[in-house]
Scaffold this motif. Structure first.
Motif, PDB file in Angstrom:
ATOM      1  N   ASP A 188       0.616  -1.012   0.047  1.00 52.53           N
ATOM      2  CA  ASP A 188      -0.126  -0.156   0.224  1.00 52.53           C
ATOM      3  C   ASP A 188       0.895   1.426   0.204  1.00 52.53           C
ATOM      4  O   ASP A 188       0.401   2.046  -0.833  1.00 52.53           O
ATOM      5  CB  ASP A 188      -1.183   0.056   1.088  1.00 52.53           C
ATOM      6  N   ILE A 189       2.143   1.613   0.487  1.00 51.93           N
ATOM      7  CA  ILE A 189       3.301   2.674   0.720  1.00 51.93           C
ATOM      8  C   ILE A 189       3.072   2.346  -0.302  1.00 51.93           C
ATOM      9  O   ILE A 189       3.460   3.941  -1.283  1.00 51.93           O
ATOM     10  CB  ILE A 189       3.779   2.162   2.113  1.00 51.93           C
ATOM     11  N   SER A 190       4.243   1.516  -1.226  1.00 54.84           N
ATOM     12  CA  SER A 190       4.051   2.120  -2.292  1.00 54.84           C
ATOM     13  C   SER A 190       3.594   2.487  -3.719  1.00 54.84           C
ATOM     14  O   SER A 190       3.842   3.100  -4.343  1.00 54.84           O
ATOM     15  CB  SER A 190       5.464   0.758  -2.470  1.00 54.84           C
ATOM     16  N   ARG A 191       2.475   1.355  -3.368  1.00 57.57           N
ATOM     17  CA  ARG A 191       1.683   2.078  -3.951  1.00 57.57           C
ATOM     18  C   ARG A 191       1.109   4.106  -3.868  1.00 57.57           C
ATOM     19  O   ARG A 191       1.492   4.807  -5.075  1.00 57.57           O
ATOM     20  CB  ARG A 191      -0.189   1.341  -4.307  1.00 57.57           C
ATOM     21  N   GLN A 192       1.323   4.726  -2.371  1.00 59.03           N
ATOM     22  CA  GLN A 192       1.159   5.672  -2.480  1.00 59.03           C
ATOM     23  C   GLN A 192       2.421   6.091  -3.101  1.00 59.03           C
ATOM     24  O   GLN A 192       1.805   7.484  -3.784  1.00 59.03           O
ATOM     25  CB  GLN A 192       1.124   6.185  -0.786  1.00 59.03           C
ATOM     26  N   LEU A 193       3.980   5.815  -2.863  1.00 58.99           N
ATOM     27  CA  LEU A 193       4.748   6.858  -2.906  1.00 58.99           C
ATOM     28  C   LEU A 193       4.698   6.918  -4.634  1.00 58.99           C
ATOM     29  O   LEU A 193       4.686   7.751  -5.199  1.00 58.99           O
ATOM     30  CB  LEU A 193       6.167   6.015  -2.797  1.00 58.99           C
ATOM     31  N   SER A 194       4.412   5.943  -5.421  1.00 59.73           N
ATOM     32  CA  SER A 194       4.290   6.006  -7.308  1.00 59.73           C
ATOM     33  C   SER A 194       3.167   7.440  -7.061  1.00 59.73           C
ATOM     34  O   SER A 194       3.542   7.649  -8.098  1.00 59.73           O
ATOM     35  CB  SER A 194       3.600   4.876  -7.147  1.00 59.73           C
ATOM     36  N   SER A 195       2.026   6.698  -6.626  1.00 59.02           N
ATOM     37  CA  SER A 195       0.954   7.885  -6.726  1.00 59.02           C
ATOM     38  C   SER A 195       2.036   9.692  -6.158  1.00 59.02           C
ATOM     39  O   SER A 195       1.363  10.310  -7.438  1.00 59.02           O
ATOM     40  CB  SER A 195      -0.263   7.731  -6.342  1.00 59.02           C
ATOM     41  N   ALA A 196       2.165   9.542  -5.330  1.00 58.97           N
ATOM     42  CA  ALA A 196       2.646  11.133  -5.277  1.00 58.97           C
ATOM     43  C   ALA A 196       3.529  11.359  -5.991  1.00 58.97           C
ATOM     44  O   ALA A 196       3.948  12.598  -6.694  1.00 58.97           O
ATOM     45  CB  ALA A 196       3.094  11.064  -3.615  1.00 58.97           C
ATOM     46  N   PHE A 197       4.912  10.435  -6.188  1.00 60.06           N
ATOM     47  CA  PHE A 197       5.376  10.662  -8.217  1.00 60.06           C
ATOM     48  C   PHE A 197       5.084  11.152  -8.639  1.00 60.06           C
ATOM     49  O   PHE A 197       5.358  12.024  -9.527  1.00 60.06           O
ATOM     50  CB  PHE A 197       6.727   9.916  -7.637  1.00 60.06           C
ATOM     51  N   ARG A 198       4.433  10.782  -9.426  1.00 61.19           N
ATOM     52  CA  ARG A 198       2.495  10.663 -10.440  1.00 61.19           C
ATOM     53  C   ARG A 198       2.818  11.740 -10.310  1.00 61.19           C
ATOM     54  O   ARG A 198       2.790  12.689 -11.531  1.00 61.19           O
ATOM     55  CB  ARG A 198       2.539   9.260 -11.127  1.00 61.19           C
ATOM     56  N   ARG A 199       1.684  12.265  -9.432  1.00 59.51           N
ATOM     57  CA  ARG A 199       1.254  13.599  -9.086  1.00 59.51           C
ATOM     58  C   ARG A 199       2.136  14.665  -9.688  1.00 59.51           C
ATOM     59  O   ARG A 199       1.796  15.830 -10.224  1.00 59.51           O
ATOM     60  CB  ARG A 199       0.453  13.727  -7.901  1.00 59.51           C
ATOM     61  N   SER A 200       3.463  14.790  -8.891  1.00 55.40           N
ATOM     62  CA  SER A 200       4.901  15.592  -8.867  1.00 55.40           C
ATOM     63  C   SER A 200       5.345  15.522 -11.058  1.00 55.40           C
ATOM     64  O   SER A 200       5.879  16.921 -10.741  1.00 55.40           O
ATOM     65  CB  SER A 200       5.576  14.793  -7.543  1.00 55.40           C
ATOM     66  N   GLN A 201       4.966  14.590 -11.078  1.00 58.32           N
ATOM     67  CA  GLN A 201       5.411  14.808 -12.779  1.00 58.32           C
ATOM     68  C   GLN A 201       4.459  15.751 -13.220  1.00 58.32           C
ATOM     69  O   GLN A 201       4.984  15.629 -14.860  1.00 58.32           O
ATOM     70  CB  GLN A 201       5.635  13.699 -12.821  1.00 58.32           C
ATOM     71  N   VAL A 202       2.874  15.472 -12.972  1.00 65.08           N
ATOM     72  CA  VAL A 202       2.156  15.904 -14.029  1.00 65.08           C
ATOM     73  C   VAL A 202       2.216  17.342 -14.620  1.00 65.08           C
ATOM     74  O   VAL A 202       2.763  18.364 -13.682  1.00 65.08           O
ATOM     75  CB  VAL A 202       0.545  15.990 -13.368  1.00 65.08           C
ATOM     76  N   GLY A 203       2.149  17.309 -15.608  1.00 64.72           N
ATOM     77  CA  GLY A 203       2.455  18.812 -16.743  1.00 64.72           C
ATOM     78  C   GLY A 203       4.292  18.686 -16.734  1.00 64.72           C
ATOM     79  O   GLY A 203       4.119  19.954 -18.311  1.00 64.72           O
ATOM     80  N   ARG A 204       5.008  17.812 -16.306  1.00 65.83           N
ATOM     81  CA  ARG A 204       6.262  18.594 -16.667  1.00 65.83           C
ATOM     82  C   ARG A 204       6.095  17.311 -18.636  1.00 65.83           C
ATOM     83  O   ARG A 204       5.921  16.163 -18.538  1.00 65.83           O
ATOM     84  CB  ARG A 204       7.321  17.461 -15.497  1.00 65.83           C
ATOM     85  N   VAL A 205       7.619  18.152 -18.840  1.00 69.90           N
ATOM     86  CA  VAL A 205       7.759  17.439 -19.653  1.00 69.90           C
ATOM     87  C   VAL A 205       8.843  16.740 -19.854  1.00 69.90           C
ATOM     88  O   VAL A 205       9.728  16.917 -19.895  1.00 69.90           O
ATOM     89  CB  VAL A 205       7.285  18.850 -21.759  1.00 69.90           C
TER      90      VAL A 205
END
Ligand code: SF4
Length: 415
Positions: free
Chosen positions: A351-368
């Motif tokens: 569960d924690i790994s999924r949260q880390l992955s989601s947080a990382f992905r959110r941090s990258q939204v909009g980056r090229v």
């Protein structure tokens, strides 16, 4: 003349299988499904008890569905338990890890070909074994003594490929059109220790940084003690050549557990390392592995591991429930953790790994980010290991700059 390859486990096995597939296709053999194959190679793993079980089930299934197929078994399970493997139905030959270089020479006569025969076949090209990237094995074996690990027994001590060999293979696959190369080894950080004083992982990476061609290197799993400032200096200095992605196996965040595992670093040293990586490379994916339920692990220690992961800059974590491997130091340790407890702890960490992955992905939204298309070209994988939709009209293996979209419908990790 028809063959199939089934590969379990790590990137080193993938590299070995890719090399064999390249030799077989170059000799004119045709890759087909297991049901249609004359010869099936099963490249096994033995890192956990369930890996052994997966290999057994697969061999039985292949024989049931295609009783005429000759099954050749290699890899860690075949090396660790050759008698068990030989007793499975349909197994014609076993090639232990220490003789893996002879795999193509074993398989080709079974397919009616002799080694070196050609040129009717094709050179390897992106898409072989369904993979867009080429897995380049620079090293095999391991001379470490991690108390839970069977690999030094099944793969032998660390052996490095000479730099010239690695660069020659690299040049061949780049010429063949590969644009991403996953650099791998059983203990990649040990590369060069058996070659010469000037040969280190940093010097290997430096040579790859300066090799000609339009390709990117993704460095596979690196033990934390081998991810030195010199290594980070090289990868950080060549952002167009090295994918913004490292995988640093932690295994546990309690020093008592790390000592029992015979891992030569502390939690503090690991945390300083990943913080340094994050400082140098704000957008990098940083993966890790952890073992849950190691002998003697208490609830408090499991909690410490979970708390560290939650606060860490890691972006994804592979969780391995501990299982005894025959003959290891850990197998003889007292304090085995009950199965249901291991399962519950593993579930929490996933569960924690999924949260880390989601947080990382959110941090990258909009980056090229620079990305390479995979599969049929509809999806691309960014340098920092995010799977994103590709612009229409592209085939596999095309470079593209993509803006990272919101998460919906796309997994946080490519595999
Ligand atoms: S470094 Fe440790 S875990 Fe990795 S292969 Fe070697 S002994 Fe196994």
């Amino acid at each position: 003349m028809k063959y199939a390859v089934v590969t379990f486990g790590c990137r080193v096995n993938q590299a070995d299988s890719l090399g064999v597939e390249a030799a077989l296709t170059a000799a004119g053999a045709e890759a087909v499904s297991c049901e249609r194959a004359d010869v099936v190679l099963v490249n096994t793993c033995s890192v956990t008890a369930s890996a052994d079980q997966g290999a057994r089930q697969t061999i039985r299934r292949i024989h049931r569905e295609n009783p005429d197929a000759r099954i050749v078994v290699t890899g860690c399970f075949a090396s660790r338990a050759p008698g068990d493997v030989a007793a499975l139905p349909g197994v014609s030959a076993i090639v232990p890890n220490l003789r893996k270089d002879a795999l193509a020479a074993t398989l080709l006569p079974m397919l009616g070909r002799e080694p070196g025969e050609g040129p009717c076949g094709r050179p390897p090209s992106p898409g072989l074994m369904g993979r867009t990237a080429w897995t380049l094995r620079a090293q095999t074996g391991c001379s470490e003594t991690c108390s839970y690990c069977i690999i030094p027994t099944t793969r032998g001590p660390s052996r490095s490929r000479p730099l010239r060999d690695v660069l020659d293979e690299l040049a061949r696959v780049v010429d063949a059109g590969y644009r991403e190369v996953a650099l791998t080894g059983v203990h990649l950080g040990a590369w060069g220790r058996d070659l010469g004083a000037a040969d280190t992982l940093a010097s290997l990476l430096d040579a790859l940084a300066h090799a000609p061609g339009d390709f990117r290197v993704r460095v596979s799993s690196l033990e934390p003690m081998d991810c030195t400032p010199a290594v980070l200096d090289v990868v950080a200095a060549h952002p167009a050549r090295f994918a913004a992605h490292l995988h640093l196996p932690l295994q546990h965040a309690c020093d008592d557990m790390l000592r029992a595992m015979q891992r030569p670093y502390t939690r503090r040293a690991f945390a300083a390392l990943v913080d340094d990586v994050r400082r140098r490379w704000p957008d990098a994916a940083i993966g890790s592995d952890v073992i849950v339920g190691f002998p003697g692990e208490t609830d408090a220690q499991a909690q410490t591991l979970a708390s560290y992961l939650e606060r860490s800059p890691l972006t994804h974590v592979h969780v391995f429930p501990y299982s005894d491997r025959p003959g290891t130091v850990a197998e003889a340790m007292p304090g085995k953790v009950a199965g249901p407890v291991v399962k519950a702890r593993a579930s929490r960490l996933r569960d924690i790994s999924r949260q880390l992955s989601s947080a990382f992905r959110r941090s990258q939204v909009g980056r090229v980010r620079p990305a390479l298309t995979i599969g049929d070209g509809h999806v691309a994988v960014t340098d920092n290991y995010l799977k994103v939709p590709a612009p229409p009209g592209l085939a596999r293996n095309a470079w593209v700059d993509v803006e990272v979209p919101p998460l919906d419908g796309v997994a946080a990790e490519p595999d």
